[in-house]
Scaffold this motif. Sequence first.
Motif, PDB file in Angstrom:
ATOM      1  N   ARG A  43       4.684   1.345  -5.050  1.00 38.71           N
ATOM      2  CA  ARG A  43       3.988   2.612  -4.806  1.00 38.71           C
ATOM      3  C   ARG A  43       4.346   3.231  -3.462  1.00 38.71           C
ATOM      4  O   ARG A  43       3.862   4.295  -3.106  1.00 38.71           O
ATOM      5  N   GLY A  44       5.173   2.519  -2.686  1.00 40.65           N
ATOM      6  CA  GLY A  44       5.601   3.049  -1.405  1.00 40.65           C
ATOM      7  C   GLY A  44       4.739   2.648  -0.229  1.00 40.65           C
ATOM      8  O   GLY A  44       4.921   3.159   0.881  1.00 40.65           O
ATOM      9  N   ILE A  45       3.792   1.722  -0.449  1.00 38.63           N
ATOM     10  CA  ILE A  45       2.963   1.238   0.660  1.00 38.63           C
ATOM     11  C   ILE A  45       3.834   0.412   1.601  1.00 38.63           C
ATOM     12  O   ILE A  45       4.605  -0.452   1.162  1.00 38.63           O
ATOM     13  N   THR A  46       3.720   0.663   2.898  1.00 39.62           N
ATOM     14  CA  THR A  46       4.513  -0.081   3.879  1.00 39.62           C
ATOM     15  C   THR A  46       3.732  -1.306   4.362  1.00 39.62           C
ATOM     16  O   THR A  46       2.499  -1.324   4.307  1.00 39.62           O
ATOM     17  N   PRO A  47       4.442  -2.319   4.853  1.00 38.32           N
ATOM     18  CA  PRO A  47       3.745  -3.483   5.410  1.00 38.32           C
ATOM     19  C   PRO A  47       2.789  -3.097   6.540  1.00 38.32           C
ATOM     20  O   PRO A  47       1.686  -3.629   6.632  1.00 38.32           O
ATOM     21  N   ALA A  48       3.223  -2.180   7.393  1.00 34.95           N
ATOM     22  CA  ALA A  48       2.381  -1.755   8.516  1.00 34.95           C
ATOM     23  C   ALA A  48       1.092  -1.119   8.013  1.00 34.95           C
ATOM     24  O   ALA A  48      -0.001  -1.368   8.553  1.00 34.95           O
ATOM     25  N   ALA A  49       1.194  -0.298   6.976  1.00 39.65           N
ATOM     26  CA  ALA A  49       0.010   0.358   6.427  1.00 39.65           C
ATOM     27  C   ALA A  49      -0.950  -0.660   5.829  1.00 39.65           C
ATOM     28  O   ALA A  49      -2.174  -0.555   5.993  1.00 39.65           O
ATOM     29  N   LEU A  50      -0.410  -1.658   5.140  1.00 40.61           N
ATOM     30  CA  LEU A  50      -1.271  -2.667   4.533  1.00 40.61           C
ATOM     31  C   LEU A  50      -1.924  -3.529   5.611  1.00 40.61           C
ATOM     32  O   LEU A  50      -3.127  -3.824   5.524  1.00 40.61           O
ATOM     33  N   ARG A  51      -1.165  -3.935   6.613  1.00 35.24           N
ATOM     34  CA  ARG A  51      -1.756  -4.724   7.682  1.00 35.24           C
ATOM     35  C   ARG A  51      -2.890  -3.956   8.376  1.00 35.24           C
ATOM     36  O   ARG A  51      -3.934  -4.528   8.697  1.00 35.24           O
ATOM     37  N   GLN A  52      -2.673  -2.670   8.583  1.00 36.49           N
ATOM     38  CA  GLN A  52      -3.711  -1.855   9.222  1.00 36.49           C
ATOM     39  C   GLN A  52      -4.935  -1.777   8.320  1.00 36.49           C
ATOM     40  O   GLN A  52      -6.076  -1.884   8.796  1.00 36.49           O
ATOM     41  N   GLU A  53      -4.732  -1.568   7.032  1.00 34.79           N
ATOM     42  CA  GLU A  53      -5.844  -1.505   6.091  1.00 34.79           C
ATOM     43  C   GLU A  53      -6.650  -2.787   6.097  1.00 34.79           C
ATOM     44  O   GLU A  53      -7.888  -2.775   5.989  1.00 34.79           O
ATOM     45  N   LEU A  54      -5.973  -3.918   6.257  1.00 34.19           N
ATOM     46  CA  LEU A  54      -6.636  -5.219   6.232  1.00 34.19           C
ATOM     47  C   LEU A  54      -7.196  -5.632   7.589  1.00 34.19           C
ATOM     48  O   LEU A  54      -7.806  -6.694   7.715  1.00 34.19           O
TER      49      LEU A  54
END
Length: 278
Positions: A264-275
């Motif tokens: 879906r185009g989610i980046t690792p940085a975006a996921l880490r921030q979300e978590l």
Amino acid sequence: MFVTRFAPSPTGYLHKGHAFSALTAFTAARAEAGRFLLRIEDIDATRCRPAYEAAIGEDLTWLGLSWEAPVRRQSEHLDDYHGALARLEADGLLYRCFRTRREVADEIARAPHGAMEVFRGAPLRPEEEARRLAEGAPFAWRLSLEAAERRLGGFKALTFIEEGSGVARTVQARPQLGGDVVLARKDVGVAYHLAVVLDDALQGVTHVIRGEDLAEATHVQRLLQALLGLPTPIYRHHRLLTGSDGRRFAKRDKAETLRELRARGITPAALRQELGFD
């Protein structure tokens, strides 16, 4: 030295809940200048798949995690687990249980007023056991709480340190919560409880960091540590991630996987921030 691990089972693709747990352990190790291990808990050959194991490495690398080599795979150390099982059997702490899962569930359900919330059994008479074995009847090795309590002189001395709340506290272990747990059965071999305590000891794990859904398992694992003369790590049981429906992420519920997030185009940085890992 601080040593922790992330120990997934390759029975499906990782999801956000796994990412949160792996990042929690990895970040804790980094904060303590410690070691972070990856362990593959693939002892259940009926459900584990090589493709899922390969995906675990890909997903964790994508998240930005690194770990020590070689990776311990439970399937490569069956002799260790069978040796521990043999020690418990020799010490009279196990018995063969010929009841099926359904029979055990029915027996618990029949107990009046919730008198039996977990299974407590006993070995068959020698002649009956010999007959069942001669017939080739399947059985599971169960840990006898009664025998374990006699061996240790009670469970009052069994404690462990829990840091999951952010403050270290001493917890009284209550292995009776799990009843006479299965430690081995023919279809899946040695059970999780036995394998995990042996792995943690052999790998020098000082801190077990995992989800709070496994907090109750600590009680019987603490008992096994005492019976086998193994060290007791410090435990940190973290919160579980939930979706918009309030249910925790789980493979069986087909939670969105990390592979699907990438697609879906989610980046690792975006996921880490979300978590919560900026």
